[in-house]
Write a protein that holds these residues in place. Structure first.
Motif, PDB file in Angstrom:
ATOM      1  N   THR A 187      -6.878  -1.441  10.005  1.00  0.00           N
ATOM      2  CA  THR A 187      -7.358  -0.478   9.018  1.00  0.00           C
ATOM      3  C   THR A 187      -7.502   0.878   9.704  1.00  0.00           C
ATOM      4  O   THR A 187      -8.162   0.977  10.743  1.00  0.00           O
ATOM      5  N   PRO A 188      -6.910   1.936   9.155  1.00  0.00           N
ATOM      6  CA  PRO A 188      -7.097   3.259   9.751  1.00  0.00           C
ATOM      7  C   PRO A 188      -8.515   3.766   9.527  1.00  0.00           C
ATOM      8  O   PRO A 188      -9.104   3.549   8.459  1.00  0.00           O
ATOM      9  N   ALA A 189      -9.053   4.435  10.522  1.00  0.00           N
ATOM     10  CA  ALA A 189     -10.400   5.002  10.423  1.00  0.00           C
ATOM     11  C   ALA A 189     -10.421   6.366  11.092  1.00  0.00           C
ATOM     12  O   ALA A 189      -9.574   6.672  11.945  1.00  0.00           O
ATOM     13  N   VAL A 190     -11.371   7.168  10.691  1.00  0.00           N
ATOM     14  CA  VAL A 190     -11.645   8.435  11.374  1.00  0.00           C
ATOM     15  C   VAL A 190     -13.121   8.426  11.749  1.00  0.00           C
ATOM     16  O   VAL A 190     -13.990   8.175  10.908  1.00  0.00           O
ATOM     17  N   MET A 191     -13.411   8.685  13.018  1.00  0.00           N
ATOM     18  CA  MET A 191     -14.775   8.721  13.522  1.00  0.00           C
ATOM     19  C   MET A 191     -15.235  10.179  13.588  1.00  0.00           C
ATOM     20  O   MET A 191     -14.468  11.058  14.015  1.00  0.00           O
ATOM     21  N   THR A 192     -16.456  10.429  13.147  1.00  0.00           N
ATOM     22  CA  THR A 192     -16.992  11.786  13.154  1.00  0.00           C
ATOM     23  C   THR A 192     -18.246  11.867  14.017  1.00  0.00           C
ATOM     24  O   THR A 192     -18.957  10.880  14.196  1.00  0.00           O
ATOM     25  N   GLU A 193     -18.516  13.061  14.517  1.00  0.00           N
ATOM     26  CA  GLU A 193     -19.726  13.335  15.293  1.00  0.00           C
ATOM     27  C   GLU A 193     -20.249  14.711  14.903  1.00  0.00           C
ATOM     28  O   GLU A 193     -19.476  15.673  14.832  1.00  0.00           O
ATOM     29  N   ILE A 194     -21.535  14.802  14.637  1.00  0.00           N
ATOM     30  CA  ILE A 194     -22.191  16.093  14.389  1.00  0.00           C
ATOM     31  C   ILE A 194     -23.212  16.305  15.497  1.00  0.00           C
ATOM     32  O   ILE A 194     -24.103  15.472  15.699  1.00  0.00           O
ATOM     33  N   THR A 195     -23.089  17.406  16.197  1.00  0.00           N
ATOM     34  CA  THR A 195     -23.974  17.704  17.331  1.00  0.00           C
ATOM     35  C   THR A 195     -24.829  18.924  17.026  1.00  0.00           C
ATOM     36  O   THR A 195     -24.339  19.934  16.497  1.00  0.00           O
ATOM     37  N   HIS A 196     -26.120  18.814  17.352  1.00  0.00           N
ATOM     38  CA  HIS A 196     -27.068  19.921  17.151  1.00  0.00           C
ATOM     39  C   HIS A 196     -28.077  19.896  18.285  1.00  0.00           C
ATOM     40  O   HIS A 196     -28.770  18.896  18.495  1.00  0.00           O
ATOM     41  N   GLU A 197     -28.116  20.978  19.055  1.00  0.00           N
ATOM     42  CA  GLU A 197     -29.064  21.118  20.168  1.00  0.00           C
ATOM     43  C   GLU A 197     -29.034  19.904  21.097  1.00  0.00           C
ATOM     44  O   GLU A 197     -30.074  19.371  21.488  1.00  0.00           O
ATOM     45  N   GLY A 198     -27.823  19.451  21.433  1.00  0.00           N
ATOM     46  CA  GLY A 198     -27.643  18.378  22.392  1.00  0.00           C
ATOM     47  C   GLY A 198     -27.805  16.972  21.834  1.00  0.00           C
ATOM     48  O   GLY A 198     -27.687  15.996  22.574  1.00  0.00           O
ATOM     49  N   VAL A 199     -28.079  16.833  20.551  1.00  0.00           N
ATOM     50  CA  VAL A 199     -28.238  15.526  19.908  1.00  0.00           C
ATOM     51  C   VAL A 199     -27.027  15.284  19.013  1.00  0.00           C
ATOM     52  O   VAL A 199     -26.596  16.186  18.280  1.00  0.00           O
ATOM     53  N   THR A 200     -26.491  14.049  19.054  1.00  0.00           N
ATOM     54  CA  THR A 200     -25.271  13.738  18.311  1.00  0.00           C
ATOM     55  C   THR A 200     -25.503  12.612  17.312  1.00  0.00           C
ATOM     56  O   THR A 200     -26.075  11.565  17.652  1.00  0.00           O
ATOM     57  N   GLY A 201     -25.078  12.841  16.080  1.00  0.00           N
ATOM     58  CA  GLY A 201     -25.065  11.805  15.057  1.00  0.00           C
ATOM     59  C   GLY A 201     -23.649  11.320  14.837  1.00  0.00           C
ATOM     60  O   GLY A 201     -22.699  12.111  14.882  1.00  0.00           O
ATOM     61  N   TYR A 202     -23.494  10.017  14.612  1.00  0.00           N
ATOM     62  CA  TYR A 202     -22.172   9.408  14.482  1.00  0.00           C
ATOM     63  C   TYR A 202     -21.894   8.979  13.042  1.00  0.00           C
ATOM     64  O   TYR A 202     -22.796   8.521  12.325  1.00  0.00           O
ATOM     65  N   GLY A 203     -20.626   9.120  12.639  1.00  0.00           N
ATOM     66  CA  GLY A 203     -20.198   8.680  11.317  1.00  0.00           C
ATOM     67  C   GLY A 203     -18.821   8.068  11.365  1.00  0.00           C
ATOM     68  O   GLY A 203     -18.136   8.112  12.395  1.00  0.00           O
ATOM     69  N   LYS A 241     -15.892  11.847   3.243  1.00  0.00           N
ATOM     70  CA  LYS A 241     -17.195  12.448   2.943  1.00  0.00           C
ATOM     71  C   LYS A 241     -18.319  11.549   3.445  1.00  0.00           C
ATOM     72  O   LYS A 241     -19.336  12.025   3.963  1.00  0.00           O
ATOM     73  N   ALA A 242     -18.126  10.240   3.288  1.00  0.00           N
ATOM     74  CA  ALA A 242     -19.132   9.292   3.791  1.00  0.00           C
ATOM     75  C   ALA A 242     -19.299   9.424   5.302  1.00  0.00           C
ATOM     76  O   ALA A 242     -20.413   9.301   5.821  1.00  0.00           O
ATOM     77  N   SER A 243     -18.209   9.694   6.004  1.00  0.00           N
ATOM     78  CA  SER A 243     -18.300   9.794   7.463  1.00  0.00           C
ATOM     79  C   SER A 243     -19.198  10.951   7.893  1.00  0.00           C
ATOM     80  O   SER A 243     -19.959  10.841   8.855  1.00  0.00           O
ATOM     81  N   VAL A 244     -19.118  12.069   7.183  1.00  0.00           N
ATOM     82  CA  VAL A 244     -19.959  13.219   7.516  1.00  0.00           C
ATOM     83  C   VAL A 244     -21.398  12.969   7.070  1.00  0.00           C
ATOM     84  O   VAL A 244     -22.360  13.307   7.776  1.00  0.00           O
ATOM     85  N   ASP A 245     -21.555  12.363   5.892  1.00  0.00           N
ATOM     86  CA  ASP A 245     -22.882  12.002   5.395  1.00  0.00           C
ATOM     87  C   ASP A 245     -23.601  11.073   6.373  1.00  0.00           C
ATOM     88  O   ASP A 245     -24.774  11.272   6.698  1.00  0.00           O
ATOM     89  N   ILE A 246     -22.897  10.059   6.865  1.00  0.00           N
ATOM     90  CA  ILE A 246     -23.492   9.105   7.814  1.00  0.00           C
ATOM     91  C   ILE A 246     -23.891   9.816   9.106  1.00  0.00           C
ATOM     92  O   ILE A 246     -24.990   9.614   9.640  1.00  0.00           O
ATOM     93  N   ALA A 247     -22.986  10.662   9.618  1.00  0.00           N
ATOM     94  CA  ALA A 247     -23.276  11.372  10.870  1.00  0.00           C
ATOM     95  C   ALA A 247     -24.487  12.286  10.717  1.00  0.00           C
ATOM     96  O   ALA A 247     -25.325  12.399  11.625  1.00  0.00           O
ATOM     97  N   LEU A 248     -24.589  12.943   9.565  1.00  0.00           N
ATOM     98  CA  LEU A 248     -25.727  13.833   9.333  1.00  0.00           C
ATOM     99  C   LEU A 248     -27.032  13.047   9.257  1.00  0.00           C
ATOM    100  O   LEU A 248     -28.049  13.444   9.847  1.00  0.00           O
ATOM    101  N   HIS A 249     -27.026  11.918   8.545  1.00  0.00           N
ATOM    102  CA  HIS A 249     -28.231  11.089   8.473  1.00  0.00           C
ATOM    103  C   HIS A 249     -28.604  10.517   9.847  1.00  0.00           C
ATOM    104  O   HIS A 249     -29.786  10.414  10.182  1.00  0.00           O
ATOM    105  N   ASP A 250     -27.597  10.144  10.624  1.00  0.00           N
ATOM    106  CA  ASP A 250     -27.872   9.637  11.972  1.00  0.00           C
ATOM    107  C   ASP A 250     -28.511  10.734  12.823  1.00  0.00           C
ATOM    108  O   ASP A 250     -29.465  10.490  13.572  1.00  0.00           O
ATOM    109  N   LEU A 251     -28.000  11.939  12.670  1.00  0.00           N
ATOM    110  CA  LEU A 251     -28.528  13.070  13.435  1.00  0.00           C
ATOM    111  C   LEU A 251     -29.988  13.343  13.086  1.00  0.00           C
ATOM    112  O   LEU A 251     -30.836  13.466  13.986  1.00  0.00           O
ATOM    113  N   ILE A 252     -30.330  13.436  11.798  1.00  0.00           N
ATOM    114  CA  ILE A 252     -31.705  13.772  11.445  1.00  0.00           C
ATOM    115  C   ILE A 252     -32.664  12.628  11.794  1.00  0.00           C
ATOM    116  O   ILE A 252     -33.830  12.871  12.128  1.00  0.00           O
ATOM    117  N   GLY A 253     -32.152  11.393  11.769  1.00  0.00           N
ATOM    118  CA  GLY A 253     -32.976  10.286  12.230  1.00  0.00           C
ATOM    119  C   GLY A 253     -33.294  10.400  13.705  1.00  0.00           C
ATOM    120  O   GLY A 253     -34.424  10.160  14.146  1.00  0.00           O
TER     121      GLY A 253
END
Length: 340
Positions: free
Chosen positions: A26-42, A93-105
């Motif tokens: 299954t093809p997938a795309v992994m995302t990461e959102i980084t803010h002030e040295g903290v990374t959330g994954y999606g 869109k879910a990948s970015v949503d997940i990464a953002l929620h992981d980051l704020i957590g």
């Protein structure tokens, strides 16, 4: 905030066969959102029926500019921004949503289920999915799933009865039947459901094509087993359209666009008296662990997608004696195992 992404091919342990298709990856795309040295994954897992692929995902993600946002806790503004970039693209869109929620957590040092006020001990057992296959392979898969309290069996082939009979020779654990729109006639579907009704079946998922709305309403009225919508429901607006056609719905992050929409759908469905299952595609522990944060709200769960692949990038939520077991790691509860 900065957004990073890369392609990743999920390799399945066994060939995965549904009523309409078969695949080994299954093809997938992994995302990461980084803010002030903290990374959330999606993660965006893109099975064929979602009509998303590497090209559409990269095109969409390349349009996103998160550097304009200085505060990751403005989640409504951020999610509405990337939702407005283009229609569709629900998995990415879910990948970015997940990464953002992981980051704020991670920034609050809290797992999402605690941020939402949920009790992790209310998480249900999850089913283990077995695709359409030969009797020998099905027996092998059942043996691999011996610790699970529920099996999810794909039907929609000419050998449906043989598959169930093979399973019942081995085990009497409850079964969720998933037809993936594979029965095209309402009378045949009802005959099959009547045949299944004394075989410890919990429910039948998407027996008819989603377009057969009148037939689905007829089947719901006559069925001795609950009928659950999967392909027939994607977002909140679909729930209102199908509320009288099914007894419940299967919510998946890849279908609806992420955790925010999934939470909204859960509460709406329960308000309307519908049962709720939280499901997944073949995914790494990233997306599966994200969905598991919502599982205490749900009647059923099918969160085994990470167990169906052999190249998981993450450690996360565990299944212990068949039950979803959430950890206390912040965000979606994962740790990255290696860099691809």
């Amino acid at each position: 905030m900065q957004l990073f992404f890369y392609q990743y091919e999920l390799q399945l342990k066994h060939q995965f066969t549904l009523s309409s298709s078969s695949r080994k990856s299954t093809p997938a795309v992994m995302t990461e959102i980084t803010h002030e040295g903290v990374t959330g994954y999606g993660e965006a897992s893109m099975p064929p029926y979602l009509n998303e692929n590497y090209e559409t995902a990269i095109k969409f993600l390349s349009k996103i500019n998160l550097s304009q946002f200085k505060d990751p806790f403005l989640t409504e503004d951020i999610l509405e921004y990337f939702d407005s970039i283009d229609k569709g693209n629900f998995a990415v869109k879910a990948s970015v949503d997940i990464a953002l929620h992981d980051l704020i957590g991670k920034l609050t040092a809290l797992p999402l289920y605690k941020m939402w006020g949920l009790n992790k001990f209310n998480a249900p057992n999850t089913s283990f999915t077995i695709g359409i296959d030969t009797p020998d392979i099905i027996k092998q898969k059942i043996d691999e799933a011996s610790s699970f309290k529920i099996l999810k069996i794909k039907l929609g082939s000419e050998n449906d009865k043989k598959i169930i009979e093979t399973i019942r020779e081995i085990t009497d654990v409850p079964i969720c039947v998933d037809v993936n729109q594979g029965w095209n006639n309402k009378d045949f579907a009802l005959d099959m459901i009547n045949w299944l009704s004394d075989k410890n079946i919990l429910f039948v998922e998407q027996p008819l094509p989603k377009e057969l709305m009148k037939e689905s309403a007829w089947l719901k009225e006559k069925s001795p087993l609950p009928i659950i919508a999967d392909e027939a429901v994607q977002t909140s607006s679909d729930i209102l359209k199908i509320r009288d056609l099914y007894h419940g719905i299967n919510i998946k992050l890849m279908k609806c666009g992420g955790l925010r929409t999934a939470r909204e759908m859960i509460y709406l469905a329960k308000e309307l008296g519908l049962k709720v299952m939280i499901g997944c595609m073949t995914e790494t522990s990233c997306a599966v662990s994200a969905a598991a944060q919502l599982s205490p709200l749900c009647h059923w769960a099918d969160l085994d997608g990470n167990l169906l692949i052999k190249n998981d990038l993450f450690d996360g939520m565990k299944i212990i004696d068949g039950k979803i077991t959430l950890n206390d790691l912040p965000g979606i509860g994962i740790e990255k195992k290696f860099i691809s």
